[in-house]
Design an enzyme around this catalytic site. Sequence first.
Site, mmCIF file in Angstrom:
data_model
loop_
_atom_site.group_PDB
_atom_site.id
_atom_site.type_symbol
_atom_site.label_atom_id
_atom_site.label_comp_id
_atom_site.label_asym_id
_atom_site.label_seq_id
_atom_site.Cartn_x
_atom_site.Cartn_y
_atom_site.Cartn_z
ATOM 1 N N GLU A 92 -9.378 6.892 -4.609
ATOM 2 C CA GLU A 92 -9.705 6.868 -3.184
ATOM 3 C C GLU A 92 -9.114 8.075 -2.463
ATOM 4 O O GLU A 92 -9.793 8.736 -1.669
ATOM 5 C CB GLU A 92 -9.210 5.563 -2.564
ATOM 6 C CG GLU A 92 -10.003 4.363 -3.040
ATOM 7 C CD GLU A 92 -9.265 3.037 -2.957
ATOM 8 O OE1 GLU A 92 -9.850 2.029 -3.379
ATOM 9 O OE2 GLU A 92 -8.108 3.002 -2.491
ATOM 10 N N SER A 120 -6.158 3.664 -5.983
ATOM 11 C CA SER A 120 -5.633 4.488 -4.887
ATOM 12 C C SER A 120 -5.756 5.976 -5.200
ATOM 13 O O SER A 120 -6.077 6.779 -4.327
ATOM 14 C CB SER A 120 -4.170 4.140 -4.593
ATOM 15 O OG SER A 120 -4.082 2.888 -3.949
ATOM 16 N N ALA A 158 -9.096 3.038 5.090
ATOM 17 C CA ALA A 158 -10.085 3.151 4.014
ATOM 18 C C ALA A 158 -10.610 4.586 4.066
ATOM 19 O O ALA A 158 -11.366 4.936 4.959
ATOM 20 C CB ALA A 158 -11.212 2.139 4.208
ATOM 21 N N HIS A 171 0.826 -1.207 0.000
ATOM 22 C CA HIS A 171 0.000 0.000 0.000
ATOM 23 C C HIS A 171 0.861 1.258 0.000
ATOM 24 O O HIS A 171 1.913 1.289 0.624
ATOM 25 C CB HIS A 171 -0.944 0.003 1.214
ATOM 26 C CG HIS A 171 -2.103 -0.901 1.016
ATOM 27 N ND1 HIS A 171 -2.007 -2.269 1.099
ATOM 28 C CD2 HIS A 171 -3.382 -0.630 0.681
ATOM 29 C CE1 HIS A 171 -3.174 -2.802 0.839
ATOM 30 N NE2 HIS A 171 -4.032 -1.843 0.578
ATOM 31 N N PRO A 172 0.370 2.288 -0.686
ATOM 32 C CA PRO A 172 1.109 3.557 -0.721
ATOM 33 C C PRO A 172 0.858 4.383 0.540
ATOM 34 O O PRO A 172 -0.124 4.162 1.252
ATOM 35 C CB PRO A 172 0.516 4.265 -1.938
ATOM 36 C CG PRO A 172 -0.918 3.793 -1.942
ATOM 37 C CD PRO A 172 -0.851 2.343 -1.488
#
Length: 178
Positions: A96, A93, A131, A76-77
């Site tokens: 989001e 991403s 999230a 994940h970044p």
Amino acid sequence: MEAANENRRYLPSHMTRDGFVEVFGGVYEHSPWIAEAAYADGLTGTQDTVAGLHDTLRTIVDEADEDRKLALLRAHPDLAGKLAVAGELTAESTSEQASARLDECTPGEFSEFQSLNDRYKETFGFPYILAVRGRNRQEILENFRSRIDNDAETEFAEALKQVHRIALLRIEALFQEN
């Protein structure tokens, strides 16, 4: 009548392996092994719903060894990080983070994100994961500040919980596409 969590576009149980992995391989960030394992286990009509597919993918992650889970977290970044600035995030991403307006950080917010990201990764060995869809920058920063002092076990569990939430939101989005 179509169930609320059925999709109109994809029926995983009727997809080829390549098609399934192409569509659902990115549900878990840079981790197509999860979709590959789901397909190898055999897909049935149960996986043709949001809940059914999410449960299947989640179980694969939950049953993976700790090294695989850690690799998933590390895929994940950073939120509002250097990859975002450079335009090098996955499409999911990017969308989001933009939904939470992380691409509009003030210089002070950006600086705080960088500082928190560095401290978090140094402490836990993986990026802070949340999230973010449906949240704003201030809520995200508050959550970040509240989690930075967690113990490693608590934070590992919370990060996985957030990864599963992100996956669920991504599956819902795929199933809602026309």
